[in-house]
Design a protein around this motif. Structure first.
Motif, short mmCIF file in Angstrom:
data_model
loop_
_atom_site.label_atom_id
_atom_site.label_comp_id
_atom_site.label_asym_id
_atom_site.label_seq_id
_atom_site.Cartn_x
_atom_site.Cartn_y
_atom_site.Cartn_z
N PRO A 340 23.30 7.27 -47.05
CA PRO A 340 24.13 8.67 -46.95
C PRO A 340 25.08 8.33 -45.70
CG PRO A 340 21.89 8.88 -46.55
CD PRO A 340 22.09 7.64 -47.01
N PRO A 341 26.06 9.28 -45.91
CA PRO A 341 27.08 9.31 -44.60
C PRO A 341 26.41 10.31 -43.32
CG PRO A 341 27.73 10.76 -46.22
CD PRO A 341 26.71 9.91 -47.02
N GLU A 342 26.55 9.94 -42.10
CA GLU A 342 26.51 10.82 -41.21
C GLU A 342 27.20 12.20 -41.43
OE1 GLU A 342 27.00 9.08 -37.42
OE2 GLU A 342 25.85 7.24 -37.93
N ALA A 343 26.73 13.26 -40.83
CA ALA A 343 27.33 14.56 -41.15
C ALA A 343 28.79 14.64 -40.62
CB ALA A 343 26.49 15.76 -40.29
N ALA A 348 30.95 12.44 -45.89
CA ALA A 348 30.12 13.90 -45.82
C ALA A 348 30.93 14.89 -46.31
CB ALA A 348 29.44 13.99 -44.79
N ARG A 352 30.81 17.82 -49.52
CA ARG A 352 31.02 19.20 -49.11
C ARG A 352 32.32 19.85 -49.80
NH1 ARG A 352 30.89 17.49 -43.48
NH2 ARG A 352 28.84 17.66 -42.71
#
Length: 477
Positions: A340-343, A348, A352
């Motif tokens: 998963p990507p960093e925030a 990310a 969203r």
């Protein structure tokens, strides 16, 4: 609490530095519960688990001789390849591991039931039937040197899945969790002999020349017909695009980025010939649907691992947004992104745009509405109606490097109402930006979509009478 890193890192046992007492898997479940995430737990079918010897190594140099690579912090730990390039065989699996059976899996599940309840009462819902078993003879050759066959895959699946269902009948199982293209059609025993093995695959030919996944589904359907128990709930396959440079943390050059964005078509498009060594249409989701319909109806679909790479770049975000739209439109039941990507990464923001585009929890719809583009490769569009307020949500992804003006035609809109617009683009990689309201007529609207952008249009419910809807749940992962 121990894990073995297998071929990823010198077949070495590494103990977990847990923040709280108890198994590391409990920390995993606890974190999922804090974030409202459904846990997908992998259960071993391979017949081995790490012993309690920290830093134990499957290929000790003292025991098995000099090797090509040595772990820098453990000079007795080799990579299992002799200095002449041949692999070490005949090692003792007990150097690092303990032999286990279905009772081990049942005890683990009983522990989780005791702490979290059954799947039906809010406990762990999903269990993977191991991971990429056709690669065991490479990734886990220290404990499973022999290439996996059709029969061994079936037998281990039945043995361990039955144990899972006995421990928690409400649990959902996923298998065979195969790595990719060759694992869909052949076994590891088929490709063991090398050369042009695909012209005379020994194991497949011994099983009626039936592709592996189809045969697997047939066997599990036969088991249910004989016993009344369904052991497999989801057909789970992995996919990583095989085109050069796509599955990488690096975005690559302009050609690689364009290939990344074209290659999402392998998930659905029968006219797209995969631009890799595969060199034929993959059309994975329709193919999976056909396999299930023909061989084990009622089995749901899962892509247990996928990644189009470049989560830190706009091309990765565009590909990820496109993939999420494809999953919804095509009816994928479950999918999990590997890595998963960093925030703060662009990848990310792709999530969203579907799950929290305004920072207040507003989402893309969950009831799919038919949508099509004159050129899906350049300007992709996905549509869904949102149950909370009946708004129509449109996700429009400009995958090209130039601005595109397009007319969006809408059927079933009887009144004109302005739409909210939100956009993520290369112009600002740190935020989703609200845009001026979009005027909408009863027939739709025309708009300019900037290069390398993801645009969400939210049309209010007033006057909407939409045809051809399909409910497609979205699970947060």
């Amino acid at each position: 609490d121990m894990s073995n890193r297998a071929a990823d890192y010198f077949f070495q046992n590494i103990s977990a530095a847990n923040a709280t007492p108890g198994p590391e898997s409990d920390e995993f479940v606890d974190q999922d519960r804090r974030t409202g995430t459904k846990t997908l737990m992998t259960m071993p079918l391979i017949g081995w688990t790490p012993n309690n010897i920290d830093r134990a190594c499957a290929f000790s140099i003292a025991k098995y001789g000099p090797q090509q690579q040595v772990e820098q912090w453990n000079p007795d730990c080799g990579n299992g390849v002799r200095t002449d390039g041949t692999r070490i065989t005949g090692n003792d699996p007990r150097d690092t591991s303990l032999a286990i059976g279905p009772a081990f899996v049942q005890a683990w599940i009983e522990h989780m039931i005791g702490k979290y309840g059954t799947a039906a009462t809010g406990g762990v819902l999903f269990y993977n039937l191991d991971n990429e078993p056709m690669l065991w003879s490479d990734t886990h050759r220290d404990v499973h040197l022999e290439p996996l066959s059709y029969d061994e895959l079936r037998d281990r699946t039945i043995e361990y899945a039955a144990a899972i269902k006995e421990a928690d009948p409400s649990a959902q199982t996923l298998g065979p969790a195969e790595w990719g293209w060759t694992g869909y059609f052949w076994s590891a025993l088929d490709w063991e002999e090398g050369g042009d093995w695909w012209n005379h695959p020994q194991d497949r030919l011994a099983h009626g020349n039936i592709p592996l996944v189809e045969w697997y589904l047939q066997q599990l359907r036969a088991y249910e017909q004989q016993t009344g128990t369904r052991l497999l709930d989801y057909l789970d396959l992995h996919i990583y695009p095989q085109g050069s440079g796509i599955f990488s943390a690096n975005a690559g050059d302009n050609n690689t980025q364009a290939l990344r964005l074209r290659s999402t078509r392998q998930l659905w498009d029968p006219t797209y010939v995969d631009e890799s060594w595969i060199n034929e249409p993959v059309q994975l989701i329709p193919r999976m649907k056909e396999w299930v319909a023909d061989n084990y109806p009622g089995t749901k679909l899962a892509i247990g691992e996928y990644s189009w790479g470049a989560m830190g770049h706009i091309s990765g975000a565009l590909a990820q947004a496109d993939v999420l739209g494809i999953f919804g439109r095509e009816g994928m039941d479950l999918a999990t992104l590997w890595g998963p990507p960093e925030a703060t990464q662009p990848g990310a923001f792709a999530f969203r745009m579907y799950l929290n585009y305004d920072g207040a929890g507003s989402t893309f719809g969950e009831t799919s509405v038919r949508a099509s583009s004159a050129d899906q490769e350049k300007l992709a569009i996905y549509a869904a109606q949102r149950s909370s307020d009946d708004s129509l949500t449109l996700m429009i992804i400009n995958k090209s490097t130039t601005s595109l003006t397009s007319t969006v035609s809408i059927t079933g809109l009887t009144e004109a109402a302005p739409a909210q617009v939100y956009r993520y683009s290369a112009a600002n990689l740190s935020a989703i930006a609200p845009q001026p309201e979009q005027a909408v007529s009863p027939t739709g609207f025309s708009a300019l979509f900037p290069p390398s952008s993801i645009t969400l249009v939210v049309i209010p419910a007033e006057g909407l009478e939409l045809p051809e809807k399909l409910y497609l749940p979205m699970t947060r992962r």
